[in-house]
Design a protein around this motif. Structure first.
Motif, PDB file in Angstrom:
ATOM      1  N   ASP A  75      32.383  19.833  36.935  1.00 27.75           N
ATOM      2  CA  ASP A  75      31.063  20.034  36.343  1.00 27.75           C
ATOM      3  C   ASP A  75      31.084  20.902  35.089  1.00 27.75           C
ATOM      4  N   THR A  76      32.059  21.825  34.993  1.00 24.59           N
ATOM      5  CA  THR A  76      32.069  22.765  33.862  1.00 24.59           C
ATOM      6  C   THR A  76      33.263  22.601  32.936  1.00 24.59           C
ATOM      7  N   GLY A  77      34.368  22.043  33.465  1.00 28.02           N
ATOM      8  CA  GLY A  77      35.571  21.869  32.654  1.00 28.02           C
ATOM      9  C   GLY A  77      36.382  23.131  32.457  1.00 28.02           C
ATOM     10  N   GLU A  78      36.113  24.182  33.249  1.00 22.02           N
ATOM     11  CA  GLU A  78      36.798  25.452  33.032  1.00 22.02           C
ATOM     12  C   GLU A  78      37.253  26.073  34.352  1.00 22.02           C
ATOM     13  N   PHE A  79      38.357  26.811  34.289  1.00 23.31           N
ATOM     14  CA  PHE A  79      38.806  27.592  35.444  1.00 23.31           C
ATOM     15  C   PHE A  79      39.813  28.630  34.987  1.00 23.31           C
ATOM     16  N   VAL A  80      40.078  29.589  35.878  1.00 22.87           N
ATOM     17  CA  VAL A  80      41.084  30.615  35.630  1.00 22.87           C
ATOM     18  C   VAL A  80      42.065  30.622  36.790  1.00 22.87           C
ATOM     19  N   ILE A  81      43.370  30.646  36.463  1.00 25.73           N
ATOM     20  CA  ILE A  81      44.402  30.855  37.467  1.00 25.73           C
ATOM     21  C   ILE A  81      44.724  32.348  37.485  1.00 25.73           C
ATOM     22  N   ASN A  82      44.525  32.977  38.630  1.00 27.04           N
ATOM     23  CA  ASN A  82      44.823  34.393  38.813  1.00 27.04           C
ATOM     24  C   ASN A  82      46.104  34.510  39.627  1.00 27.04           C
ATOM     25  N   PHE A  83      47.074  35.261  39.128  1.00 21.05           N
ATOM     26  CA  PHE A  83      48.381  35.380  39.775  1.00 21.05           C
ATOM     27  C   PHE A  83      48.236  36.024  41.147  1.00 21.05           C
ATOM     28  N   CYS A  84      48.898  35.440  42.130  1.00 24.54           N
ATOM     29  CA  CYS A  84      48.847  35.953  43.500  1.00 24.54           C
ATOM     30  C   CYS A  84      50.018  36.901  43.740  1.00 24.54           C
ATOM     31  N   SER A  85      49.708  38.170  43.897  1.00 25.26           N
ATOM     32  CA  SER A  85      50.742  39.176  44.124  1.00 25.26           C
ATOM     33  C   SER A  85      50.606  39.744  45.531  1.00 25.26           C
ATOM     34  N   GLU A  86      51.718  40.256  46.034  1.00 27.58           N
ATOM     35  CA  GLU A  86      51.782  40.758  47.406  1.00 27.58           C
ATOM     36  C   GLU A  86      50.697  41.785  47.736  1.00 27.58           C
ATOM     37  N   PRO A  87      50.376  42.737  46.854  1.00 30.47           N
ATOM     38  CA  PRO A  87      49.328  43.701  47.204  1.00 30.47           C
ATOM     39  C   PRO A  87      47.963  43.075  47.464  1.00 30.47           C
ATOM     40  N   ASN A  88      47.733  41.860  46.969  1.00 26.63           N
ATOM     41  CA  ASN A  88      46.435  41.197  47.151  1.00 26.63           C
ATOM     42  C   ASN A  88      46.427  40.216  48.325  1.00 26.63           C
ATOM     43  N   LEU A  89      47.443  40.270  49.180  1.00 24.53           N
ATOM     44  CA  LEU A  89      47.573  39.296  50.268  1.00 24.53           C
ATOM     45  C   LEU A  89      46.289  39.144  51.076  1.00 24.53           C
ATOM     46  N   HIS A  90      45.727  40.222  51.550  1.00 23.36           N
ATOM     47  CA  HIS A  90      44.568  40.121  52.431  1.00 23.36           C
ATOM     48  C   HIS A  90      43.321  39.644  51.686  1.00 23.36           C
ATOM     49  N   LEU A  91      43.207  40.014  50.419  1.00 24.24           N
ATOM     50  CA  LEU A  91      42.086  39.502  49.623  1.00 24.24           C
ATOM     51  C   LEU A  91      42.215  37.999  49.415  1.00 24.24           C
ATOM     52  N   ILE A  92      43.430  37.544  49.151  1.00 28.00           N
ATOM     53  CA  ILE A  92      43.652  36.109  48.957  1.00 28.00           C
ATOM     54  C   ILE A  92      43.341  35.359  50.246  1.00 28.00           C
ATOM     55  N   VAL A 124      40.182  37.862  38.074  1.00 25.52           N
ATOM     56  CA  VAL A 124      40.373  38.891  39.093  1.00 25.52           C
ATOM     57  C   VAL A 124      40.984  40.099  38.400  1.00 25.52           C
ATOM     58  N   ALA A 125      40.278  41.221  38.424  1.00 22.76           N
ATOM     59  CA  ALA A 125      40.712  42.394  37.665  1.00 22.76           C
ATOM     60  C   ALA A 125      42.085  42.887  38.098  1.00 22.76           C
ATOM     61  N   SER A 126      42.420  42.760  39.381  1.00 18.91           N
ATOM     62  CA  SER A 126      43.694  43.281  39.879  1.00 18.91           C
ATOM     63  C   SER A 126      44.852  42.295  39.768  1.00 18.91           C
ATOM     64  N   ALA A 127      44.594  41.079  39.319  1.00 16.76           N
ATOM     65  CA  ALA A 127      45.672  40.101  39.177  1.00 16.76           C
ATOM     66  C   ALA A 127      46.581  40.501  38.020  1.00 16.76           C
ATOM     67  N   PRO A 128      47.901  40.548  38.238  1.00 16.89           N
ATOM     68  CA  PRO A 128      48.803  40.964  37.153  1.00 16.89           C
ATOM     69  C   PRO A 128      48.766  40.031  35.943  1.00 16.89           C
ATOM     70  N   VAL A 129      48.577  38.734  36.199  1.00 16.01           N
ATOM     71  CA  VAL A 129      48.561  37.717  35.140  1.00 16.01           C
ATOM     72  C   VAL A 129      47.369  36.801  35.374  1.00 16.01           C
ATOM     73  N   VAL A 130      46.715  36.414  34.296  1.00 15.59           N
ATOM     74  CA  VAL A 130      45.639  35.423  34.388  1.00 15.59           C
ATOM     75  C   VAL A 130      45.852  34.363  33.318  1.00 15.59           C
ATOM     76  N   LEU A 131      45.484  33.132  33.657  1.00 17.59           N
ATOM     77  CA  LEU A 131      45.586  32.002  32.737  1.00 17.59           C
ATOM     78  C   LEU A 131      44.199  31.376  32.594  1.00 17.59           C
ATOM     79  N   GLU A 132      43.619  31.483  31.412  1.00 17.26           N
ATOM     80  CA  GLU A 132      42.316  30.876  31.170  1.00 17.26           C
ATOM     81  C   GLU A 132      42.522  29.430  30.751  1.00 17.26           C
ATOM     82  N   CYS A 133      41.899  28.515  31.485  1.00 17.63           N
ATOM     83  CA  CYS A 133      42.182  27.082  31.315  1.00 17.63           C
ATOM     84  C   CYS A 133      40.907  26.267  31.107  1.00 17.63           C
ATOM     85  N   ARG A 134      41.072  25.183  30.364  1.00 19.03           N
ATOM     86  CA  ARG A 134      40.047  24.145  30.282  1.00 19.03           C
ATOM     87  C   ARG A 134      40.646  22.854  30.821  1.00 19.03           C
ATOM     88  N   SER A 135      39.822  22.113  31.529  1.00 17.03           N
ATOM     89  CA  SER A 135      40.297  20.902  32.187  1.00 17.03           C
ATOM     90  C   SER A 135      40.861  19.910  31.170  1.00 17.03           C
TER      91      SER A 135
END
Length: 202
Positions: A75-92, A124-135
């Protein structure tokens, strides 16, 4: 002696459990999206995730069924990939619940947002890496849809950079295994490719 697993005999759900126990470890795309009206931001992990192209830079994640991430990207053509790191396990894990589309996993799980620069979904503010993407493309295949997104910005917290690139040991990547199993990085081995011209050892 091998044990045979017949996809037809096991059926879709049974062979899904087999495949996700064999294709391991799998990196996780923690995908943030927004509804078309911008009222609700969603966040969900997808463990079928990979690089599709490097030039142009395109990543790919797969939605099994019609999940909110897929609907919002369509519907929007946009998304962000937020890197999944071990400290964020329970949030993920907490964002893997099948919430209604009108519920924000950011709010439910108490995850801090930060604004993106080129797309509407927050990062996600705590994600070490983020990728801003368009579909770029979506591809239906069986019960799944592959979502390809072109990266328009990659942003890394500077403490995770060593010699100008993200360092795996600092990132502490989190992976998905079979069932309810999750994996961490483990031992890193350095082994260079052997050029064709060089002789191989015995």
């Amino acid at each position: 002696m091998r044990v045979d697993f017949d996809p037809e005999a096991l059926g879709g759900p049974g062979f899904y459990r087999f495949m996700t126990s064999v294709v391991v470890p799998r990196p996780i795309a923690w995908v943030s999206t927004v509804t078309p009206d911008g009222a609700v931001d969603n966040l969900a992990p997808h463990s079928f995730f990979s690089i599709a192209s490097t030039d142009p830079p395109i990543v790919q994640f797969t939605s099994i069924g019609r999940k909110d991430s897929l609907r919002n990207v369509e519907d929007t053509g946009e998304f962000v990939i937020n890197f999944c790191s071990e400290p964020n396990l329970h949030l993920i894990r907490d964002t893997a619940t099948d919430f209604p589309r009108i519920v924000s996993e950011f709010g439910t799980a108490g995850i801090e947002r930060e604004p993106s620069r080129h797309v509407r979904p927050p990062r996600v503010a705590s994600a070490p890496v983020v990728l801003e993407c368009r579909s770029h493309t979506t591809l239906r295949m069986g019960n799944s849809t592959m979502v390809f997104g072109r990266i328009f910005l990659a942003a890394v917290h500077e403490e995770y950079l060593v010699n100008g690139r993200p360092d795996a040991e600092l990132l502490r990547p989190l992976t998905k295994l079979g069932g309810d199993e999750w994996g961490t990085l483990g031992q890193i081995m350095h082994l260079s490719r052997i050029p064709y011209e060089e002789p191989r050892g015995e």
